[in-house]
Design an enzyme around this catalytic site. Structure first.
Site, PDB file in Angstrom:
ATOM      1  N   ASP A   1       7.928  -2.591   5.718  1.00 51.44           N
ATOM      2  CA  ASP A   1       6.903  -3.265   6.518  1.00 51.44           C
ATOM      3  C   ASP A   1       6.552  -4.661   6.005  1.00 51.44           C
ATOM      4  OD1 ASP A   1       4.954  -4.001   8.258  1.00 51.44           O
ATOM      5  OD2 ASP A   1       3.739  -2.198   8.052  1.00 51.44           O
TER       6      ASP A   1
ATOM      7  N   LYS B   1       0.868  -1.177   0.000  1.00 49.22           N
ATOM      8  CA  LYS B   1       0.000   0.000   0.000  1.00 49.22           C
ATOM      9  C   LYS B   1       0.908   1.230   0.000  1.00 49.22           C
ATOM     10  CE  LYS B   1      -0.435  -0.419   5.036  1.00 49.22           C
ATOM     11  NZ  LYS B   1      -1.375  -0.564   6.162  1.00 49.22           N
TER      12      LYS B   1
END
Length: 238
Positions: A91, A72
């Site tokens: 992440d 994202k």
């Protein structure tokens, strides 16, 4: 094990008194949306170059059997403040090794970026990352998400049907090639969806079909409206 110029590296691990410390590579260029909003000039070609870097890094992960599962914009960071800084994927909290003979089935990811097959609670593959890259590419070209509803159930309904539009006037100046690229990644059937390798060969990435027209005003206005952060509303200083 992972060494790629567009992936934030894990440099070291320390264990102390019941705590585990992960020493990550320093990435100081800030978040993707912040940089786009701050720019005065932004084009399809800029978006194409960004997506190329993401595709190249995710293809590298997929070749190693790693599925990120949470791609994202918030997990795309600039390496430095330099104008031509590279983009970095961060992440890996939800990433998973795709072991031979095993299937991925855990429902995880971020609403809005998650692939239809995950929501349908079907076994899935690395194709879920390709869907997410398609969603990111869509946002980079208009500033708003392809699927949106404040009610998660209705949002998931849209995603399950792969219902999205290239709305006027926001997409009027965007090339047919860019729309074709997105359609191949945001393909409901994971078997028909482009792999990273196929996406890297699409003319919008590998050719010269990405337009040089400045779309900054429209895109940045929509980003501020749809991805508003407190730091865009108040002073960043305490």
């Amino acid at each position: 094990m992972i060494k790629h110029p567009n992936i934030v590296a894990l440099d070291d691990i320390y264990e102390s008194g019941g705590h585990l410390y992960l020493i990550m590579q320093l990435v100081s260029g800030g978040e993707l949306f912040d940089r786009i909003v701050e720019k005065g000039f932004y084009t399809e070609r800029d978006a194409s170059r960004l997506i190329f870097q993401v595709l190249d890094a995710v293809k590298y992960l997929h070749d190693l059997g790693i599925v990120h599962r949470d791609l994202k914009p918030e997990n795309l960071l600039y390496y430095s403040l330099d104008e031509d800084s590279k983009i970095m994927i961060s992440d890996f909290g939800l990433s998973k090794m795709e072991d031979p003979g095993s299937v991925l089935s855990t429902a995880c990811g971020t609403p809005g970026y998650v692939a239809p097959e995950v929501l349908a609670q079907k076994p899935y593959s690395k194709a879920v990352d390709c869907w997410s890259i398609g969603v990111i590419a869509y946002i980079l070209l208009c500033g708003y998400p392809p699927f949106y509803d404040e009610n998660d159930a209705k949002l998931f309904e849209q995603i399950l049907k792969a219902e999205y539009e290239f709305d006027s006037p926001y997409w009027d100046d965007i090339s047919d090639s860019a729309k074709d690229f997105i359609r191949h990644l945001m393909e409901k059937d994971p078997e028909k969806r482009f792999t990273c390798e196929q996406a890297l060969q699409h003319p919008w990435i590998a050719g010269d079909t990405a337009l040089d027209k400045n779309i900054h005003q429209s895109v940045s206005e929509q980003i501020k409206k749809n991805f508003a952060k407190s730091k865009w509303k108040v002073s960043p200083y305490p």
